[in-house]
Design a protein around this motif. Structure first.
Motif, PDB file in Angstrom:
ATOM      1  N   VAL A 182      19.880  -6.655  -4.041  1.00  9.54           N
ATOM      2  CA  VAL A 182      19.452  -6.243  -2.706  1.00  9.54           C
ATOM      3  C   VAL A 182      20.332  -5.135  -2.133  1.00  9.54           C
ATOM      4  O   VAL A 182      20.003  -4.510  -1.138  1.00  9.54           O
ATOM      5  N   HIS A 183      21.452  -4.863  -2.775  1.00  9.09           N
ATOM      6  CA  HIS A 183      22.408  -3.897  -2.213  1.00  9.09           C
ATOM      7  C   HIS A 183      21.822  -2.510  -1.991  1.00  9.09           C
ATOM      8  O   HIS A 183      22.015  -1.938  -0.909  1.00  9.09           O
ATOM      9  N   PRO A 184      21.080  -1.942  -2.958  1.00  8.18           N
ATOM     10  CA  PRO A 184      20.523  -0.595  -2.692  1.00  8.18           C
ATOM     11  C   PRO A 184      19.618  -0.595  -1.458  1.00  8.18           C
ATOM     12  O   PRO A 184      19.657   0.352  -0.667  1.00  8.18           O
ATOM     13  N   LEU A 185      18.821  -1.661  -1.301  1.00  7.92           N
ATOM     14  CA  LEU A 185      17.924  -1.734  -0.133  1.00  7.92           C
ATOM     15  C   LEU A 185      18.741  -1.822   1.152  1.00  7.92           C
ATOM     16  O   LEU A 185      18.426  -1.170   2.153  1.00  7.92           O
ATOM     17  N   SER A 186      19.817  -2.616   1.102  1.00 14.80           N
ATOM     18  CA  SER A 186      20.690  -2.749   2.282  1.00 14.80           C
ATOM     19  C   SER A 186      21.209  -1.396   2.709  1.00 14.80           C
ATOM     20  O   SER A 186      21.150  -1.014   3.885  1.00 14.80           O
ATOM     21  N   MET A 187      21.748  -0.661   1.788  1.00 17.68           N
ATOM     22  CA  MET A 187      22.346   0.630   2.124  1.00 17.68           C
ATOM     23  C   MET A 187      21.298   1.602   2.657  1.00 17.68           C
ATOM     24  O   MET A 187      21.545   2.357   3.587  1.00 17.68           O
ATOM     25  N   LEU A 188      20.109   1.549   2.032  1.00 15.42           N
ATOM     26  CA  LEU A 188      19.042   2.462   2.447  1.00 15.42           C
ATOM     27  C   LEU A 188      18.604   2.168   3.873  1.00 15.42           C
ATOM     28  O   LEU A 188      18.491   3.077   4.706  1.00 15.42           O
ATOM     29  N   LEU A 189      18.371   0.913   4.151  1.00 15.24           N
ATOM     30  CA  LEU A 189      17.925   0.524   5.490  1.00 15.24           C
ATOM     31  C   LEU A 189      19.010   0.816   6.525  1.00 15.24           C
ATOM     32  O   LEU A 189      18.742   1.340   7.608  1.00 15.24           O
ATOM     33  N   ASN A 190      20.223   0.461   6.191  1.00 18.45           N
ATOM     34  CA  ASN A 190      21.340   0.661   7.110  1.00 18.45           C
ATOM     35  C   ASN A 190      21.498   2.130   7.466  1.00 18.45           C
ATOM     36  O   ASN A 190      21.766   2.494   8.608  1.00 18.45           O
ATOM     37  N   GLY A 191      21.306   3.002   6.442  1.00 23.30           N
ATOM     38  CA  GLY A 191      21.468   4.435   6.688  1.00 23.30           C
ATOM     39  C   GLY A 191      20.405   4.988   7.615  1.00 23.30           C
ATOM     40  O   GLY A 191      20.577   6.045   8.204  1.00 23.30           O
ATOM     41  N   ILE A 192      19.274   4.265   7.730  1.00 25.13           N
ATOM     42  CA  ILE A 192      18.180   4.785   8.562  1.00 25.13           C
ATOM     43  C   ILE A 192      18.184   4.157   9.956  1.00 25.13           C
ATOM     44  O   ILE A 192      18.104   4.856  10.955  1.00 25.13           O
ATOM     45  N   VAL A 193      18.313   2.839  10.012  1.00 30.39           N
ATOM     46  CA  VAL A 193      18.224   2.189  11.327  1.00 30.39           C
ATOM     47  C   VAL A 193      19.514   2.290  12.117  1.00 30.39           C
ATOM     48  O   VAL A 193      19.507   2.170  13.343  1.00 30.39           O
TER      49      VAL A 193
ATOM     50  N   LEU B 233      23.751   8.069 -11.820  1.00 32.15           N
ATOM     51  CA  LEU B 233      24.140   7.118 -10.784  1.00 32.15           C
ATOM     52  C   LEU B 233      23.735   5.726 -11.203  1.00 32.15           C
ATOM     53  O   LEU B 233      23.289   5.494 -12.325  1.00 32.15           O
ATOM     54  N   SER B 234      23.836   4.800 -10.239  1.00 36.93           N
ATOM     55  CA  SER B 234      23.440   3.432 -10.559  1.00 36.93           C
ATOM     56  C   SER B 234      21.946   3.370 -10.786  1.00 36.93           C
ATOM     57  O   SER B 234      21.191   4.177 -10.267  1.00 36.93           O
ATOM     58  N   PRO B 235      21.494   2.411 -11.587  1.00 40.88           N
ATOM     59  CA  PRO B 235      20.054   2.343 -11.887  1.00 40.88           C
ATOM     60  C   PRO B 235      19.247   2.153 -10.619  1.00 40.88           C
ATOM     61  O   PRO B 235      19.679   1.476  -9.694  1.00 40.88           O
ATOM     62  N   PRO B 236      18.047   2.720 -10.583  1.00 36.52           N
ATOM     63  CA  PRO B 236      17.226   2.603  -9.357  1.00 36.52           C
ATOM     64  C   PRO B 236      16.631   1.213  -9.259  1.00 36.52           C
ATOM     65  O   PRO B 236      16.532   0.499 -10.252  1.00 36.52           O
ATOM     66  N   PRO B 237      16.227   0.862  -8.082  1.00 41.34           N
ATOM     67  CA  PRO B 237      15.573  -0.452  -7.939  1.00 41.34           C
ATOM     68  C   PRO B 237      14.239  -0.446  -8.668  1.00 41.34           C
ATOM     69  O   PRO B 237      13.654   0.586  -8.925  1.00 41.34           O
TER      70      PRO B 237
END
Length: 1767
Positions: free
Chosen positions: A1489-1500, A1690-1694
């Motif tokens: 879930v970490h990539p999603l966390s970072m993505l959402l956090n960067g937007i909201v 980079l790290s593998p994509p989701p």
């Protein structure tokens, strides 16, 4: 006048020789001039080798060898120039120099230099062709042997020195005594000799060194010795040892004391060394010191020793009492170790080839006057006439002496002396060892208390020959006491003697002799006159036992004395003494008449060495017997046989040096004036009675000796005529000669089975008498006799012997006189019969030898007029020789000889001969046949070189003769075969082809040679190409109306002529092309010259590719053709087009050749290949076009460009149809499959292409082709098995598309600016398709490697005109983004991401590059508000991928993107990213879930660059937050709470400002039916990121590692206008791995993984590019900090369960269709297939006429309507 020798180091000397402007003064020796020229030539090659030393080990060796040889030549040159060398040394040095030059030339691949016997270079004009050929052959063979010898020596050290065996028969071993270390304490004598352990015999006499008690030699100058006269048989003995015996000279025992007897010779020890390797030449180092270990006789056995022994291995070993010395020697030699305790000898050894005078001359630095010469005990292998020797070797063997009144055996000392019959001792007659003068008395070694002492001591007796008859050797025996007082009183107790000459006058026989020991106390023992009356040996005594004499009573041996015995051995090496009774009896025949017959018969049994010693005396005796006993014919036969025996003996190799002695005897001493009568009489009798088997061997021996027998006969006749003048018996002598030949003729005519040996001998030896007989016999009659002799031999019998016999006749003086008129018809008849086409087994070797001999004689200037003889040979043999050459295999060893004969005949023929020869043919057909044969043969000989390439002189001689002959025959063509009735097309055709083959022969291409060789050839022979070229031109114009018959067949040959790099020749022959075109235009009936044009293009391609043609030719060809065309009424237009077309083709071909030959870059090769390919496609030349397709395919295959290889092959396949039409040959080309129809070939090609597409991971293309192939299998050929296999393959392709990882290539724009680049690159921009995982810096490096002089531009702005016109090379390289072009069937459909990924990088033709710049002032609140984007679109001529990895950019367009448009694009990319991420997590709950966390956090909750106040956006977040909550972990609770809080605030604000946006249903519903379309986890972001890469010129980078959110565009923290951003290497922007792990998604990853969104704007708005295809520069989204470069993994994509789908709509296309500016090269797809693979035309861009609607409305109306289920 001579040049002053150059001084300085070798390298300076070499550079002096390398100067081309040095003038050689003719006053120098020719050899010095040659040396200078050779060194200059070698210097150039030496430099090249030096430059390329690292290339290979072999080149390194060549460099060092050449360096060695060059230094040697420089040294020798200075020696010759010094002028200080004596004549003989200069001659010797000359041989060495020429041998070295010849060897070096062969090693370097230079021309063979031919020389005469004196080493001078031969002038071919002054040398006959045959002699020239023979000299080439011998020189080549000599050099080859030397090279082989060197190779063998390098490979096998054991064979070193073997070459000496061939050159010499006699050798010497040089021994240099260095030191002797031994604790003796008294004086010593060292006796050294060579010993054969296998035969237990000494080979050489002793070499003596006297060593002092102080440990130093007594005579320091006598420490070097030569063991001379060794023969090659001695060198191949299994083992040879160097033995040193040490004799102590002092007391009986090694005790101190004054009363002991001194001066006794006592045995002390030995040293032995095996020298077999040195003798055989395997070890050859005269400087090396060899240690020979010494071993003393064991002390406990010292007293009991019976003999001088070779000390045993173990010191305590006791030697058997009576064991002979030889066995002791062998035991010690067999011992592997010697306990020497550091004692021994040091010597250096060297084997010297040659007899004594040769060695003293050749090795004067080693062998001088002080060198002791120890000769072999026996004669050498070859006895030289002047070698006078009279050595008698006496060896003391053993004795047995009664102890008498003593209790112990005596200590016997033997004293040896040489006395005359009076008893007087001869002074200095005894030589115990070489190195010292003779002594009068020799005292033996004393053995202590031994009853049977064995000495084995050899002493040489050397006295004058006349003294031998009256001398004897006396031995006295004395007991030696160890006490001096007792020893004085001891007297000799016995005496023995042996006479050197026996009563019958023969010398003492070799071997052992038991002597009688006489005892007595009276003085008669000293009286020689008394004891000489007694028998000396036991053998004599036994003879006299029967006689009792009263006189012996007082001195008769007593009973006691008879027990004493003494044995010696003798060996006589004398050139004046004989031990043979029969020989002596013959020499003294007058005193022994009754035994003459016996002695003559016995002479045949005498050893040859004995006879040659007394050669003159023996011959005198024989002729005296013959003359004085003339009444008895019996003696005539015996003397004749004896004479034959002696002559045969001298023919033996051992006595071959006595040939001159025999010759001298015949012409200086021989005086029997009537001997000829008796000798010829006996010879005639033997020949006439050849059928008598008892006489066969005697006759055979007589025939072998015929040469010298006739010398005796003729000399006797000459002497007779000198004394008595011409008398009436002249006829008698002549009749005897005639009778002899008649007898021979009868003999030869008998059946072959009988006396075949005698017949062969007659043919072999009879010609040897010619030169002697013609002195006293009419030469013409002698010629007639020989003709009859040859004719008497039946045909097909003894063919080789007969031909060899005729060769010897030709080589004799007889053939050089008027006798040729008699002999030549016979010789030509015989040769004609041998070379006849019907001859069953012709003897080519003997025939060529005979023919060579005849022609060589006829070519001499001192043999009188030869024109008629040449004519005879020409008439009878020329055509037969031609046919023999035609029929003969080119590998035959005799072909060179026959060609040389043919050249010799043609060379000796003058113009009248040629005319006469043509006139002897009866009809034109006969002449035509002859010319046809000759032309074919000449062409064959020119094409397949008979002579080696380095036989330059021979090849040039052949060329000169052929040229003259061709010109002579050309005149015959013009005279006889020109008119309409007699025109022979094939004959003329053969002439032209021959002339062209001659002109283009490699030996005439002067420009390929070094300057030195070119000058030499021009000076001697001129440029023969011009002469034959002008003749070709004249012959062409002579053809008149017949020319049309030679078009197009003669286009190729004439092209070859015009391509010759000789300006005058080109100017003369290029107009022939115009003449051909004019001829075809006028006579073909078509009013064009297509035949000529097609043929010229075909041949030009072949010739230029083969290395011919240059820029000058292109210019000259165009100029001359245009000149002629413009003057022509009808050809001016079409001709001018053709001239320019050919010029264009030549330019392409020359570029292609230059690149292929000199450029290692595969890319450049491919470019040139495509250029040529395009030309041939345009000209519809399928045959050549296909050939270049396969060349391109091979280049791609070598580079593993499988995709491009497939596209290339596809072009070939598109030329074929699915039909049963047969394949024309040019369609099959190289890998020719064995097929007959086009369908079969196309099928094979498709299979290969599919295989390449598979390797290149282009499965979509492979599927398309497999469908086409499957249809054929299914409905046309019904190959269901093939269909099944094909469908299995296709299934795997579908699976690979979804599952297999497929890295996508990046695209790079490369500009080549400046005049320094080749024309096909100059000032052009290309798009390159990179390799898998290739980064921009790696790609740039690869390009710069190809152009090391190019300067890399740091800016991406277009270059100025100054740069474009600069003579330098500038290269610009940056990454571009491909613009996706989806096929129509994917539009408005949900397409999996994996399928779309293919179209993002493939089947693309447009590429974009974005560059930020600022318009207006910077807004302090929103820095991005004034930031615009300049977007450049590059359109290539062809779609990627294609037949190349790069294509030229044909159109460049630029547009500006406003900040708002840029913001919308950024929003859409972010939406795509979130959409992808949300889908992946919705489908696969197991994802982190970490990539999603970072993505959402960067937007909201954005924490940088003004938060989200710059971008008010609300895409897809609700679902994202929900999924994040479902996958929550305990650690992430605080973050989730924060996200939820921020999202609520954001949602309220957005809904308040923009309204509500509903999420598409496909994001909230899971569709289980499409699980096969998921994006698999191993499609890494690093591969996807390449699809939408931003410019690598980013100057603004992210600093936020914890919140990598999508920022609002428009703000540049620097506030500067960014228009020309310098390129920065990716390495500057690279981040460390440790930091990279701290965050999951970077800004660049977010950009890369954005899935395409639709861009549905208002119709009035400017049309936009699809979001997925727009290149967003990371400079537009500046972060503070560092961002990884595009290619950093980079790290593998989701994961996503369904790939993001892109809605395909017209707005996906670019603004307008782009058309190619020039005719395109063969595209990867045919026109029919283009319709289904290339997207429809692009809509025309319209400028927005009203302000664009706000973004939310666009999204609101766009997403629901166009994306139902698209996600």
């Amino acid at each position: 006048m001579t040049t002053k020798p150059v001084e300085g180091s070798p390298s300076e000397l070499l550079s002096a020789f390398g100067k081309q402007n040095e003038t050689v003064i003719p006053g120098e020796l020719p050899l010095v001039q040659e040396l200078t020229a050779t060194l200059r030539e070698w210097a150039v090659i030496w430099r090249k080798l030096y430059v390329h030393i690292p290339a290979s080990q072999q080149q390194g060796q060549s460099f060092r060898r050449l360096q060695q040889m060059t230094y040697s030549l420089i040294e020798w040159r200075s020696q010759i120039l010094s002028g200080t060398l004596p004549k003989d040394e200069l001659a010797e040095l000359k041989k060495k120099v020429t041998a070295k030059i010849d060897h070096g030339n062969r090693m370097l691949g230079l021309d063979l230099v031919v020389r005469d016997d004196n080493g001078n270079i031969l002038d071919p004009d002054e040398t006959s062709t045959i002699a020239l050929f023979k000299v080439h052959e011998m020189a080549s063979k000599r050099i080859e042997e030397r090279i082989q010898e060197e190779k063998t020596l390098l490979q096998n050290l054991d064979l070193r020195g073997q070459s000496n065996f061939n050159a010499f028969h006699t050798y010497g071993l040089y021994v240099n005594f260095k030191n002797f270390v031994c604790n003796i304490g008294e004086d010593a004598e060292l006796f050294m000799a060579l010993y054969d352990p296998d035969q237990s015999t000494f080979i050489s006499e002793n070499y003596l060194i006297r060593w002092g008690s102080n440990g130093m030699p007594k005579e320091i100058e006598k420490l070097n010795n030569l063991q001379a006269d060794l023969s090659s048989t001695d060198l191949i003995r299994p083992r040879v040892s160097l033995v040193c015996q040490i004799i102590r000279v002092g007391r009986m025992e090694l005790k101190e004391g004054k009363k002991h007897t001194c001066g006794l010779r006592r045995p002390f020890g030995v040293a032995v060394m095996d020298i077999t390797d040195i003798i055989r030449g395997k070890v050859d180092d005269e400087e090396k010191q060899h240690f020979i270990p010494f071993q003393q006789i064991a002390m406990e056995t010292y007293i009991r020793q019976r003999q001088l022994i070779m000390s045993p291995l173990i010191t305590s070993q006791v030697i058997g009492e009576n064991e002979p010395l030889t066995s002791v020697l062998n035991k010690v030699i067999a011992a592997k170790e010697v306990n020497h305790k550091g004692q021994g000898l040091w010597v250096s050894l060297k084997l010297l080839p040659g007899d004594l005078p040769q060695v003293q001359k050749n090795f004067s630095h080693l062998v001088d006057r002080s060198t002791a010469i120890a000769r072999k005990m026996g004669f050498p292998e070859i006895i030289l006439p002047g070698d006078v020797r009279n050595d008698i070797y006496v060896t003391l063997i053993h004795g047995e002496f009664d102890k008498g009144k003593k209790k112990t055996p005596k200590n016997v000392e033997v004293t040896m002396s040489v006395c005359d019959e009076e008893g007087n001792t001869l002074e200095k007659a005894l030589h115990p060892g070489a190195g010292y003068e003779g002594i009068s008395e020799y005292k033996s070694v004393v053995y202590y208390q031994v009853k049977q002492p064995c000495w084995y001591e050899t002493v040489k007796v050397s006295i004058a020959i006349e003294e031998v008859t009256r001398c004897h050797i006396r031995f006295t025996f004395r007991h030696r006491s160890s006490q001096e007082s007792r020893d004085r009183s001891e007297r000799a107790f016995g005496v023995a003697f042996v006479k050197l000459m026996k009563a019958d006058g023969t010398t003492l026989q070799d071997g052992r002799h038991d002597l009688v020991v006489y005892k007595g106390d009276n003085k008669k023992m000293e009286d020689a006159k008394f004891y000489l009356t007694l028998p000396g040996t036991k053998a004599e005594m036994e003879e006299k036992e029967l006689q009792a004499s009263k006189t012996q009573a007082s001195f008769a041996p007593t009973k006691e004395s008879t027990k004493d015995s003494f044995q010696i051995a003798t060996l006589i090496c004398s050139t004046k003494l004989t031990q043979n009774v029969d020989l002596l009896g013959l020499l003294n025949w007058r005193s022994n008449f009754q035994n003459i017959k016996h002695n003559l018969k016995k002479l045949m049994e005498v050893d040859g060495g004995e006879i040659v010693k007394f050669l003159q005396d023996t011959l005198d005796a024989l002729f005296n017997i013959m003359m004085e006993m003339s009444d008895n014919e019996t003696y005539d036969f015996l003397v004749f046989d004896a004479l034959v025996f002696i002559i045969s003996l001298i023919g033996d190799i051992k006595f071959q040096h006595f040939n001159p002695v025999l010759e001298t005897y015949i012409y200086k001493h021989f005086s029997a004036t009537l001997a000829y009568v008796k000798l010829s009489k006996v010879l005639n009798f033997y020949v006439a009675n050849a059928d008598d088997s008892s006489k066969t061997e005697l006759l055979f021996a007589a025939l072998k000796a015929l040469k010298y027998l006739f010398r005796f006969i003729i000399q006797s006749r000459v002497l007779y005529l000198r004394f008595y003048g011409q008398s009436e018996d002249g006829d008698e002598f002549n009749n005897s000669i005639r009778q002899l030949f008649l007898a021979f003729n009868t003999l030869m005519d008998r059946p072959l089975e009988e006396a075949v040996k005698i017949k062969g001998a007659a043919l072999k030896y009879l010609p040897s008498i010619i030169n002697d007989v013609r002195l006293v016999f009419d030469p013409v009659e002698l010629s007639v006799l020989f003709c009859k002799f040859i004719q008497s031999i039946p045909d097909n019998q003894l063919v080789r012997q007969k031909l060899n016999c005729m060769s010897k006749i030709v080589e004799s003086n007889l053939f050089r006189q008027s006798c040729r008129d008699v002999l030549l018809p016979l010789l030509t008849d015989q040769l004609s019969g041998q070379l006849d086409d019907n001859s069953s087994k012709p003897d080519h070797e003997a025939s060529s030898q005979l023919l060579s001999s005849i022609l060589e004689v006829l070519d001499r200037k001192d043999v009188g007029p030869t024109a008629m003889h040449i004519q005879l040979i020409m008439e009878r043999l020329l055509r037969r020789i031609n046919r023999t050459v035609i029929a003969m295999n080119r590998q035959s060893p005799h072909v060179g000889s026959f060609v040389a004969c043919m050249i010799a005949i043609l060379r000796q023929m003058d113009d009248s001969h040629y005319t006469h020869y043509i006139n002897i043919f009866k009809t034109n057909q006969d002449i035509s046949d002859f010319l046809m044969e000759t032309f074919i043969m000449f062409k064959d000989l020119i094409g397949k070189n008979v002579y080696a390439k380095d036989w330059m002189v021979m090849n040039m001689t052949q060329n000169r003769v052929f040229l003259r002959a061709i010109n002579q025959f050309a005149e015959v063509l013009t005279r006889r075969f020109m008119d309409q009735a007699g025109f022979e097309l094939q004959l003329w055709n053969n002439y032209f082809h021959l002339a062209v083959a001659f002109l283009t022969h490699e030996s005439l291409q002067l420009e390929t040679f070094s300057q030195a060789k070119r000058t030499k050839i021009m000076k001697k022979y001129g440029d023969m190409r011009k002469e034959i070229g002008f003749r070709i031109r004249d012959m062409w114009y002579n053809l008149g109306p017949h020319k049309i018959k030679f078009i197009p067949s003669m286009v190729g040959p004439i092209l070859e002529v015009t391509l010759t790099p000789e300006v005058e020749l080109r100017k003369a022959t290029i107009p022939i092309f115009f003449d051909m075109m004019q001829c075809e235009f006028n006579f073909s009936g078509n009013g064009n010259f297509h035949m000529f044009e097609n043929e010229l293009i075909t041949k030009l391609d072949q010739e230029v590719e083969g290395g011919k043609g240059d820029e000058q030719y292109k210019v000259l060809l165009e100029k001359l053709l245009l000149e002629h065309f413009r003057k022509h009424k009808y050809l001016s237009s079409s001709g001018e087009q053709f001239a320019l077309l050919v010029s264009s083709l030549l330019e392409n071909l020359l570029d292609y050749r230059t690149i292929i030959m000199h450029d290692e870059s595969k890319e450049n090769r491919m470019s040139c290949t495509v250029n040529v390919l395009n030309f041939y496609k345009e000209k519809k030349r399928e045959d050549i076009y296909i050939r270049y397709l396969y060349k391109l395919r091979d280049l791609h295959r070598d580079c593993e460009n499988y995709t491009e290889a497939a596209y290339t092959l596809l072009l070939h396949a598109e030329l074929l149809q699915w039909s049963d039409k047969p394949c024309v040959p040019h369609l099959l080309q190289r890998d020719s499959y064995y097929v007959y129809t086009q369908q079969e070939l196309k099928e094979k090609l498709y299979q290969e292409i599919i295989s390449y597409f598979d390797k290149g991971k282009m499965w979509e293309k492979a599927i398309k082709l497999s469908k086409e192939l499957a249809e054929t299998y299914e409905s046309k050929v019904f190959d269901y098995e093939g269909l099944g296999n094909l469908l299995k393959k296709r299934a795997s392709f579908y699976e690979n598309i979804i599952k297999a990882m497929r890295p996508q290539p990046e695209y790079f724009a490369v500009g080549y600016y400046g005049q320094g680049f080749p024309s096909f690159l100059r000032n052009k921009v290309f798009i390159y398709r990179g390799k898998e995982y290739e980064r921009r810096e790696d790609f740039s490096l690869r390009l710069l490697t190809q152009f090391p002089n190019a300067e890399k531009m740091t800016s991406t702005t277009p270059p100025s005109e100054e740069i474009k016109c600069s003579p330098k090379q500038y290269m610009q390289c940056f990454t571009v983004k491909p613009v996706m072009s989806l096929p129509p069937n994917y539009k408005d459909k949900p397409v999996p991401e994996q399928i779309l990924n293919y179209y993002r990088a493939n089947e693309v033709q447009q590429f974009q590059y974005s560059r930020p710049f600022r318009k207006g002032e910077k807004d302090p609140d929103n820095e991005f508000a004034t930031m615009w984007i300049e977007r450049t679109t590059y359109t290539t001529g062809y779609t990627f991928p294609g037949i190349l990895k790069w294509f030229e950019v044909r159109q460049i367009s630029t547009e500006e993107i406003s900040p708002l448009e840029n913001a919308i694009e950024t929003m859409e990319l972010t939406n795509e990213k979130i959409s992808n991420c949300v889908q992946q997590h919705a489908w696969d709950r197991s994802l982190s879930v970490h990539p999603l966390s970072m993505l959402l956090n960067g937007i909201v909750d954005p924490a940088v660059m003004g938060g989200y106040s710059n971008y008010e956006k609300m895409p897809l977040l609700t679902e994202g937050i929900r999924i994040h909550g479902e996958k929550l972990t305990e650690q992430l609770k605080p973050l989730h709470n924060r996200l939820s809080s921020c999202f609520r605030e954001l949602k309220e604000k957005v809904e308040r400002l923009y309204g509500v946006i509903t999420l598409p249903p496909n994001l909230t519903e899971r569709k289980q039916s499409r699980t096969g379309s998921i994006v698999l986890p191993y499609i890494m972001s690093s591969t996807l990121r390449r699809l939408s890469i931003t410019s690598v010129t980013s100057s603004v980078i992210s600093t936020s590692l914890t919140h990598p959110i999508m920022p609002p565009p428009g703000r540049d923290p620097t506030g500067a206008r960014v228009e020309d951003v310098p390129l920065k290497e990716d390495s500057e922007n690279r981040i460390g791995k440790s930091k990279r792990k701290e965050w999951s998604l970077s800004k660049s990853q977010v950009i890369a993984e954005k899935a395409p969104e639709p861009d549905l704007m208002s119709p009035n708005r400017k049309a936009q590019r699809p979001k997925s295809l727009q290149l967003l520069d990371n400079r537009l989204t500046p972060f503070h900090g560092s961002s990884p470069p595009p290619s950093t993994p980079l790290s593998p994509p989701p994961l996503t369960p369904k790939a993001t789908r892109t809605l395909s709509s017209p707005s996906l296309q670019t603004d307008a269709p782009v058309t190619a500016l020039v005719p395109p090269p063969p595209p990867p797809k045919s026109s029919q297939r283009n319709s289904s693979e290339i997207a429809p035309p692009l809509p025309v861009r319209r400028e927005a006429k009203v302000p664009p609607p706000p973004p939310p409305k666009a999204r609101k109306s766009g997403v629901p309507s166009s994306e139902p289920g698209a996600q």
